[in-house]
Design an enzyme around this catalytic site. Structure first.
Site, PDB file in Angstrom:
ATOM      1  N   LYS A  10      23.224 -17.132  69.869  1.00 12.74           N
ATOM      2  CA  LYS A  10      22.143 -16.211  69.517  1.00 12.74           C
ATOM      3  C   LYS A  10      22.460 -14.782  69.979  1.00 12.74           C
ATOM      4  O   LYS A  10      23.386 -14.568  70.758  1.00 12.74           O
ATOM      5  CB  LYS A  10      20.829 -16.720  70.125  1.00 12.74           C
ATOM      6  N   TYR A  50      14.136 -20.351  60.240  1.00  8.05           N
ATOM      7  CA  TYR A  50      13.140 -20.942  61.141  1.00  8.05           C
ATOM      8  C   TYR A  50      11.805 -21.191  60.434  1.00  8.05           C
ATOM      9  O   TYR A  50      10.755 -21.228  61.082  1.00  8.05           O
ATOM     10  CB  TYR A  50      12.936 -20.051  62.363  1.00  8.05           C
ATOM     11  N   THR A  92      14.716 -26.562  75.558  1.00  2.31           N
ATOM     12  CA  THR A  92      14.418 -25.263  74.957  1.00  2.31           C
ATOM     13  C   THR A  92      14.139 -24.203  76.013  1.00  2.31           C
ATOM     14  O   THR A  92      14.649 -23.083  75.938  1.00  2.31           O
ATOM     15  CB  THR A  92      13.192 -25.395  74.024  1.00  2.31           C
ATOM     16  N   ARG A 103      21.852 -23.674  78.501  1.00  2.00           N
ATOM     17  CA  ARG A 103      20.619 -22.890  78.638  1.00  2.00           C
ATOM     18  C   ARG A 103      20.243 -22.703  80.103  1.00  2.00           C
ATOM     19  O   ARG A 103      19.787 -21.629  80.506  1.00  2.00           O
ATOM     20  CB  ARG A 103      19.495 -23.552  77.843  1.00  2.00           C
ATOM     21  N   ASN A 113      17.178 -18.023  74.431  1.00  5.29           N
ATOM     22  CA  ASN A 113      17.787 -19.184  75.099  1.00  5.29           C
ATOM     23  C   ASN A 113      19.222 -19.469  74.642  1.00  5.29           C
ATOM     24  O   ASN A 113      19.654 -20.608  74.587  1.00  5.29           O
ATOM     25  CB  ASN A 113      16.882 -20.414  74.966  1.00  5.29           C
ATOM     26  N   HIS A 116      21.333 -22.084  69.550  1.00  4.04           N
ATOM     27  CA  HIS A 116      20.580 -23.008  68.707  1.00  4.04           C
ATOM     28  C   HIS A 116      21.354 -24.298  68.543  1.00  4.04           C
ATOM     29  O   HIS A 116      22.581 -24.289  68.488  1.00  4.04           O
ATOM     30  CB  HIS A 116      20.359 -22.384  67.315  1.00  4.04           C
ATOM     31  N   GLU A 127      21.473 -27.267  57.876  1.00  5.78           N
ATOM     32  CA  GLU A 127      21.687 -25.992  58.576  1.00  5.78           C
ATOM     33  C   GLU A 127      23.135 -25.527  58.501  1.00  5.78           C
ATOM     34  O   GLU A 127      23.389 -24.323  58.416  1.00  5.78           O
ATOM     35  CB  GLU A 127      21.224 -26.126  60.034  1.00  5.78           C
TER      36      GLU A 127
HETATM   37  P1  DAT Z   1      15.011 -25.706  70.055  1.00  5.51           P
HETATM   38  O1  DAT Z   1      15.732 -24.407  69.832  1.00  5.51           O
HETATM   39  O2  DAT Z   1      15.277 -26.268  71.420  1.00  5.51           O
HETATM   40  O3  DAT Z   1      15.261 -26.709  68.955  1.00  5.51           O
HETATM   41  P2  DAT Z   1      12.378 -25.308  68.866  1.00  5.51           P
HETATM   42  O4  DAT Z   1      12.973 -25.812  67.590  1.00  5.51           O
HETATM   43  O5  DAT Z   1      11.123 -25.946  69.345  1.00  5.51           O
HETATM   44  O6  DAT Z   1      13.440 -25.373  70.059  1.00  5.51           O
HETATM   45  O7  DAT Z   1      12.087 -23.749  68.723  1.00  5.51           O
HETATM   46  C1  DAT Z   1      13.022 -22.898  68.090  1.00  5.51           C
HETATM   47  C2  DAT Z   1      13.170 -21.651  68.913  1.00  5.51           C
HETATM   48  O8  DAT Z   1      11.934 -20.953  68.944  1.00  5.51           O
HETATM   49  C3  DAT Z   1      13.520 -21.889  70.383  1.00  5.51           C
HETATM   50  O9  DAT Z   1      14.904 -22.063  70.596  1.00  5.51           O
HETATM   51  C4  DAT Z   1      12.991 -20.634  71.025  1.00  5.51           C
HETATM   52  C5  DAT Z   1      11.738 -20.337  70.216  1.00  5.51           C
HETATM   53  N1  DAT Z   1      10.544 -20.925  70.847  1.00  5.51           N
HETATM   54  C6  DAT Z   1      10.102 -22.204  70.731  1.00  5.51           C
HETATM   55  N2  DAT Z   1       8.988 -22.402  71.430  1.00  5.51           N
HETATM   56  C7  DAT Z   1       8.705 -21.215  72.012  1.00  5.51           C
HETATM   57  C8  DAT Z   1       7.675 -20.747  72.881  1.00  5.51           C
HETATM   58  N3  DAT Z   1       6.682 -21.565  73.274  1.00  5.51           N
HETATM   59  N4  DAT Z   1       7.717 -19.456  73.263  1.00  5.51           N
HETATM   60  C9  DAT Z   1       8.693 -18.630  72.874  1.00  5.51           C
HETATM   61  N5  DAT Z   1       9.699 -18.996  72.054  1.00  5.51           N
HETATM   62  C10 DAT Z   1       9.704 -20.264  71.634  1.00  5.51           C
HETATM   63 MG    MG Z   2      14.686 -26.746  67.002  1.00 10.19          MG
END
Ligand code: DAT
Ligand code: MG
Length: 138
Positions: A10, A50, A92, A103, A113, A116, A127
């Site tokens: 990222k 996303y 995450t 992470r 973080n 991805h 993807e």
């Molecule tokens: P991951 O990347 O672990 O698959 P995710 O698919 O739930 O997590 O969310 C995608 C991205 O969105 C994540 O890497 C960071 C952001 N994100 C998710 N939940 C968040 C939150 N509560 N606050 C801020 N950013 C968030």
């Molecule tokens: Mg995800």
């Protein structure tokens, strides 16, 4: 099962010059790199990638962040690639991520973080195809 998964280094990873550190960990964990590139996502493209999170409170910030600078999509292949990659990167939120995960080591917060990872073998295929044509995967 031999699976594909998509990693994205990222914009925070690129800004911190951690691309090599993260790629080294990916390689040491046994992933084969099928393709890798650097690009800057537009807001439109970040939003499309996303789209599943559209409407969530963090969506606008996520799109803003993912389009804030260059990122590096990496197409990976390995037995059990999806789950093994998520183990490598950790939860995450870096506060919840296991010790030694990418992470935990490098991320500042849940929104920024570092990396991805796809969340299912089906999404891994989808993807990877979002960023790479088949002839870019070798
Ligand atoms: P991951 O990347 O672990 O698959 P995710 O698919 O739930 O997590 O969310 C995608 C991205 O969105 C994540 O890497 C960071 C952001 N994100 C998710 N939940 C968040 C939150 N509560 N606050 C801020 N950013 C968030
Ligand atoms: Mg995800």
């Amino acid at each position: 099962m031999l699976e594909r998964t998509l990693a994205i280094l990222k914009p925070d990873c690129v800004r911190k010059n951690l691309q090599g550190e993260v790629i080294a960990r990916i390689q040491k964990a046994g992933f084969k790199i099928l393709g890798m590139k650097q690009l800057r996502l537009t807001k439109e493209t970040a939003g499309a990638f996303y789209a599943v999170h559209k409407g969530r409170p963090f969506y606008d910030g996520l799109v803003e962040f993912m389009s804030s600078g260059p990122c590096m999509p990496v197409a990976l292949q390995k037995e059990n690639a999806v789950a093994d990659f998520r183990t490598l990167i950790g939860a995450t939120d870096p506060k919840d991520a296991a010790d030694g995960t990418v992470r935990k080591l490098f991320a500042d917060n849940k929104g920024e973080n570092i990396v991805h990872g796809s969340d299912s073998p089906e999404n891994g295929k989808i993807e990877v195809a979002f960023f790479f044509s088949e002839r870019e995967l070798v």
